[in-house]
Every structure is written in C-alpha cells, then in structure tokens.
Design a protein around this motif. Structure first.
Motif, mmCIF file in Angstrom:
data_model
loop_
_atom_site.group_PDB
_atom_site.id
_atom_site.type_symbol
_atom_site.label_atom_id
_atom_site.label_comp_id
_atom_site.label_asym_id
_atom_site.label_seq_id
_atom_site.Cartn_x
_atom_site.Cartn_y
_atom_site.Cartn_z
ATOM 1 N N PHE A 49 65.136 64.636 21.223
ATOM 2 C CA PHE A 49 66.350 64.564 20.577
ATOM 3 C C PHE A 49 67.596 64.937 21.110
ATOM 4 O O PHE A 49 67.515 65.665 22.392
ATOM 5 N N SER A 50 68.734 64.403 20.879
ATOM 6 C CA SER A 50 70.010 64.609 21.622
ATOM 7 C C SER A 50 70.253 65.993 21.358
ATOM 8 O O SER A 50 69.787 66.773 20.427
ATOM 9 N N GLU A 62 72.844 67.343 20.314
ATOM 10 C CA GLU A 62 73.633 67.482 19.017
ATOM 11 C C GLU A 62 72.919 66.907 17.843
ATOM 12 O O GLU A 62 73.655 66.521 16.958
ATOM 13 N N ALA A 63 71.539 66.646 17.905
ATOM 14 C CA ALA A 63 70.864 65.715 16.848
ATOM 15 C C ALA A 63 70.952 66.525 15.593
ATOM 16 O O ALA A 63 70.885 67.756 15.512
ATOM 17 N N ARG A 110 69.301 70.374 19.258
ATOM 18 C CA ARG A 110 67.944 70.451 19.988
ATOM 19 C C ARG A 110 67.455 71.956 19.643
ATOM 20 O O ARG A 110 66.358 72.057 19.691
ATOM 21 N N GLN A 135 69.480 56.513 20.220
ATOM 22 C CA GLN A 135 70.376 56.250 21.080
ATOM 23 C C GLN A 135 70.022 56.738 22.555
ATOM 24 O O GLN A 135 69.853 57.977 22.952
ATOM 25 N N THR A 183 69.139 60.742 17.353
ATOM 26 C CA THR A 183 70.574 61.546 17.197
ATOM 27 C C THR A 183 70.439 61.950 15.656
ATOM 28 O O THR A 183 71.319 62.864 15.229
#
Length: 128
Positions: A26-27, A29-30, A43, A106, A111
């Motif tokens: 996960f990013s 800021e997901a 995350r 992405q 995200t």
C-alpha cells in the motif's frame, strides 16, 4: 509491479501472518475499507490493524486472492477487482469466507482498497 504481483504479495504476506509485509503493498497514504466497514488510513495503520488481526481472530488463516479484472482509468492508474477465499482454522471466524475487493493501483502500490464479504442474496433478503 503489476496488479497480479501486488495481489500475489498480499497473499504471501497474509499467509505468513505478517501485517507489516501486507501493508508494504500500500502507498503511504492509502485508504483501506475492511469487511466490517472500518476505514484504515495510511500504511502504518493498515500494518497495525493487520498485525492485530493475524495475532487474534485470523491467527493461522490462509487467504487465496484471484484477479478478476483490471483496467486503466487514467495514465498509470489501474482499477482492479479481486476475489478471495479466506480459510480460518479456529476461533470465532472459523470456516471459509468469500469476499470481493476493489483496488486502485498506482505505481505498483495500492492507493485504495475496499473489501466486501460475499453473502447469499436469498439469505440477505430473508434477514438471515
């Protein structure tokens, strides 16, 4: 990283019971909406929540993810749907649970992730 590689990584991390490895897909800021509708932001929070799950209700569980479809919705942004079958050996969630997920990927990282348990619609209509 392809969507298939991402979900393969999620599966490996889940089956290892490793919340930190799960969250690595996960990013920073997901957003993740879990099967009970809780919003997990970032995350670090996703890792924390999954470490807790793997230590408690989903201890020793196995999850199988399958890619259903994917399409590009903007340059470099993929919308994907997956299904999963979760096998929990003991405890209050023992048994098999089937779910479907919606992911936005992405740059090889998730995200946004929304997870929904699949239920029999006839039972749903009866209120069972």
């Amino acid at each position: 990283m392809s969507v298939q590689q991402v979900i393969s990584g999620l599966q490996r991390a889940w089956n290892a019971g490793d919340g930190s490895a799960f969250a690595e897909h996960f990013s920073e800021e997901a957003d993740l909406v879990d099967v009970v509708g809780r919003l997990q932001r970032g995350r670090a929070e996703i890792a924390r929540q999954h470490r807790h799950l793997f230590d408690t209700v989903y201890r020793g569980s196995r999850n199988e993810f399958r890619l259903l479809d994917q399409r590009e919705v903007a340059p470099g942004v993929l919308l994907a749907h997956t299904s999963s079958t979760l096998h929990v050996p003991v405890g209050p969630r023992a048994g098999e649970t089937r779910s479907i997920q919606t992911l936005i990927v992405q740059d090889g990282l998730i995200t946004a992730f929304h997870n929904t348990i699949r239920a029999d619609f006839a039972e749903f209509e009866r209120g069972a």
